[in-house]
Design a protein around this motif. Structure first.
Motif, PDB file in Angstrom:
ATOM      1  N   PHE A 172      10.799 -15.344   0.378  1.00  0.00           N
ATOM      2  CA  PHE A 172       9.338 -15.338   0.483  1.00  0.00           C
ATOM      3  C   PHE A 172       8.895 -14.687   1.791  1.00  0.00           C
ATOM      4  CE2 PHE A 172       5.446 -17.687   1.958  1.00  0.00           C
ATOM      5  CZ  PHE A 172       4.550 -17.067   1.101  1.00  0.00           C
ATOM      6  N   THR A 173       9.623 -14.991   2.862  1.00  0.00           N
ATOM      7  CA  THR A 173       9.301 -14.411   4.167  1.00  0.00           C
ATOM      8  C   THR A 173       9.522 -12.907   4.156  1.00  0.00           C
ATOM      9  OG1 THR A 173      10.111 -16.465   5.133  1.00  0.00           O
ATOM     10  CG2 THR A 173       9.669 -14.665   6.652  1.00  0.00           C
ATOM     11  N   THR A 174      10.592 -12.457   3.516  1.00  0.00           N
ATOM     12  CA  THR A 174      10.864 -11.026   3.393  1.00  0.00           C
ATOM     13  C   THR A 174       9.755 -10.342   2.606  1.00  0.00           C
ATOM     14  OG1 THR A 174      13.240 -11.518   3.359  1.00  0.00           O
ATOM     15  CG2 THR A 174      12.581  -9.307   2.687  1.00  0.00           C
ATOM     16  N   LEU A 175       9.299 -10.985   1.534  1.00  0.00           N
ATOM     17  CA  LEU A 175       8.217 -10.431   0.711  1.00  0.00           C
ATOM     18  C   LEU A 175       6.940 -10.256   1.532  1.00  0.00           C
ATOM     19  CD1 LEU A 175       7.352 -11.356  -2.938  1.00  0.00           C
ATOM     20  CD2 LEU A 175       5.537 -11.180  -1.249  1.00  0.00           C
ATOM     21  N   LEU A 176       6.594 -11.278   2.314  1.00  0.00           N
ATOM     22  CA  LEU A 176       5.400 -11.190   3.156  1.00  0.00           C
ATOM     23  C   LEU A 176       5.536 -10.056   4.177  1.00  0.00           C
ATOM     24  CD1 LEU A 176       4.510 -14.909   4.022  1.00  0.00           C
ATOM     25  CD2 LEU A 176       3.241 -13.360   2.528  1.00  0.00           C
ATOM     26  N   ARG A 177       6.698  -9.997   4.810  1.00  0.00           N
ATOM     27  CA  ARG A 177       6.925  -8.969   5.837  1.00  0.00           C
ATOM     28  C   ARG A 177       6.810  -7.573   5.252  1.00  0.00           C
ATOM     29  NH1 ARG A 177      12.855  -7.815   8.022  1.00  0.00           N
ATOM     30  NH2 ARG A 177      12.790  -6.632   6.070  1.00  0.00           N
ATOM     31  N   GLU A 178       7.442  -7.349   4.096  1.00  0.00           N
ATOM     32  CA  GLU A 178       7.474  -6.010   3.517  1.00  0.00           C
ATOM     33  C   GLU A 178       6.146  -5.577   2.904  1.00  0.00           C
ATOM     34  OE1 GLU A 178       9.938  -3.697   3.766  1.00  0.00           O
ATOM     35  OE2 GLU A 178      10.642  -5.188   5.211  1.00  0.00           O
ATOM     36  N   SER A 179       5.455  -6.489   2.227  1.00  0.00           N
ATOM     37  CA  SER A 179       4.181  -6.114   1.602  1.00  0.00           C
ATOM     38  C   SER A 179       3.122  -5.812   2.659  1.00  0.00           C
ATOM     39  CB  SER A 179       3.698  -7.211   0.642  1.00  0.00           C
ATOM     40  OG  SER A 179       3.550  -8.439   1.319  1.00  0.00           O
ATOM     41  N   ILE A 180       3.021  -6.682   3.668  1.00  0.00           N
ATOM     42  CA  ILE A 180       2.051  -6.464   4.747  1.00  0.00           C
ATOM     43  C   ILE A 180       2.471  -5.274   5.611  1.00  0.00           C
ATOM     44  CG2 ILE A 180       1.026  -7.447   6.840  1.00  0.00           C
ATOM     45  CD1 ILE A 180       1.407 -10.229   5.505  1.00  0.00           C
ATOM     46  N   GLY A 181       3.738  -5.260   5.995  1.00  0.00           N
ATOM     47  CA  GLY A 181       4.231  -4.224   6.897  1.00  0.00           C
ATOM     48  C   GLY A 181       4.133  -2.821   6.328  1.00  0.00           C
ATOM     49  N   ASN A 182       4.467  -2.647   5.055  1.00  0.00           N
ATOM     50  CA  ASN A 182       4.407  -1.313   4.461  1.00  0.00           C
ATOM     51  C   ASN A 182       2.980  -0.840   4.255  1.00  0.00           C
ATOM     52  OD1 ASN A 182       7.114  -0.007   3.828  1.00  0.00           O
ATOM     53  ND2 ASN A 182       7.464  -2.128   3.194  1.00  0.00           N
ATOM     54  N   ALA A 183       2.068  -1.777   3.994  1.00  0.00           N
ATOM     55  CA  ALA A 183       0.651  -1.403   3.908  1.00  0.00           C
ATOM     56  C   ALA A 183       0.188  -0.844   5.255  1.00  0.00           C
ATOM     57  CB  ALA A 183      -0.194  -2.604   3.500  1.00  0.00           C
ATOM     58  N   VAL A 184       0.614  -1.502   6.343  1.00  0.00           N
ATOM     59  CA  VAL A 184       0.277  -1.039   7.695  1.00  0.00           C
ATOM     60  C   VAL A 184       0.960   0.305   7.979  1.00  0.00           C
ATOM     61  CG1 VAL A 184       0.567  -1.519  10.165  1.00  0.00           C
ATOM     62  CG2 VAL A 184      -0.116  -3.353   8.610  1.00  0.00           C
ATOM     63  N   PHE A 185       2.238   0.407   7.624  1.00  0.00           N
ATOM     64  CA  PHE A 185       3.014   1.617   7.904  1.00  0.00           C
ATOM     65  C   PHE A 185       2.398   2.845   7.237  1.00  0.00           C
ATOM     66  CE2 PHE A 185       6.215   4.768   6.839  1.00  0.00           C
ATOM     67  CZ  PHE A 185       6.904   4.921   8.024  1.00  0.00           C
ATOM     68  N   PHE A 186       2.175   2.760   5.927  1.00  0.00           N
ATOM     69  CA  PHE A 186       1.702   3.940   5.206  1.00  0.00           C
ATOM     70  C   PHE A 186       0.242   4.274   5.504  1.00  0.00           C
ATOM     71  CE2 PHE A 186       5.534   3.237   2.623  1.00  0.00           C
ATOM     72  CZ  PHE A 186       6.030   4.544   2.608  1.00  0.00           C
TER      73      PHE A 186
END
Length: 303
Positions: A172-186
């Protein structure tokens, strides 16, 4: 912005992932060591990222900095292939016939978040193995740990002791990190790329391959820093959750962060920030440059 060409987007992403690991894994090892050992209740082990890296090199050599790299290569190559491929395809689908050169956050954010959600299911087990391998070592500042002989041994022992749910610990923590983080990244990447290219078009100089590489370095590097600046506390929680051997310990990232904050303050929640930011620029610059180069070589049309 793009005319995606199916599988080619995924191939380009795979090359970006390999570049990321080659450049960024040593920094990642330092980050994980700091997150694990500097957030524990019995006190800080490392003074800084440089101190940690020096200790690893002194006791294990360069090999110590690449602990867990095998699982990281497979995980990151597959993950990067998926994130760039899914992002490109999702963005095209969301745009429909309304193609626009100008970045559209209403398209970029859901496309990137969706890609991040999907790759979290790949990343979670590979990062669990990577992190458990990375916190081992012969460094005299931390307890000598050699529970796992290699990545496959780590997988086997995790399955044996915790079952399938064990290998997805921290999911769940990985999911939060990746969904939020990639939105910021792109979002950061698309806007920076758009504005830099707009400035170049206004100038009298024709863009060259060298300039394109320079743009890739800047946009990739700054986007990587933006990613980690936003989601590093979630990454700290993930590392703690995945490297804890106690089965009954909480998997709630917010409970973990609350506990870390009580012990080590905000600094603890951003443990590993130094090596993470130092890693973020070159690793993500390498990823974007490799991706954009692959896009050109594979003939994927871009604006």
């Amino acid at each position: 912005m793009e005319n995606s060409s199916g599988y080619k987007d995924y191939v380009a992403g795979l090359l970006a992932g390999v570049s990321t690991v080659v450049v960024g894994h040593p920094f990642d090892t330092v980050k994980v060591k700091l997150q694990k050992h500097n957030t524990e209740a019995n006190g800080i082990k490392y003074k800084s990222g440089l101190h940690c890296a020096t200790r690893i090199l002194k006791t294990e050599g360069v090999k110590g900095l690449y602990r867990g790299a095998t699982s990281s290569f497979f995980g990151m190559a597959f993950e990067s292939s998926l994130i760039f491929g899914i992002y490109s395809q999702s963005k095209k689908a969301l745009q429909g016939g309304n193609q626009s050169d100008k970045p559209q956050p209403s398209v970029i954010i859901p496309a990137a978040a969706f890609g991040g959600t999907i790759i979290s299911f790949v990343l979670c087990p590979s990062e669990l193995v990577k992190c458990r391998m990375q916190v081992q070592g012969t460094d005299s500042l931390v307890p000598n740990s050699s529970k796992y002989n290699g990545p496959l041994d780590c997988v086997a022992k995790t399955f044996k002791s915790d079952g399938v749910t064990g290998i997805f610990r921290g999911g769940f923590t990985t999911l939060l990190r990746e969904s939020i983080g990639n939105a910021v990244f792109f979002c950061t990447y698309e806007h920076l790329r758009y504005y830099i290219h707009a400035k170049l078009k206004d100038s009298s100089h024709d863009p060259s391959n060298l300039i394109d590489i320079g743009v890739g370095v800047v946009t990739g590097g700054l986007s990587g820093i933006a990613f980690w600046s936003v989601v590093l506390p979630l990454d700290v929680a993930k590392t703690v959750i995945q490297t804890t051997q106690c089965k009954s310990s909480t998997r709630n990232p917010f409970s973990v962060l609350k506990s870390i904050h009580a012990r080590a303050g905000l600094k603890g929640c951003y443990a590993g920030f130094g090596p993470t930011v130092v890693r973020a620029f070159p690793a993500n610059a390498a990823a974007i440059v490799s991706w954009e180069l692959a896009v050109k070589l594979l003939g994927i049309k871009r604006d």
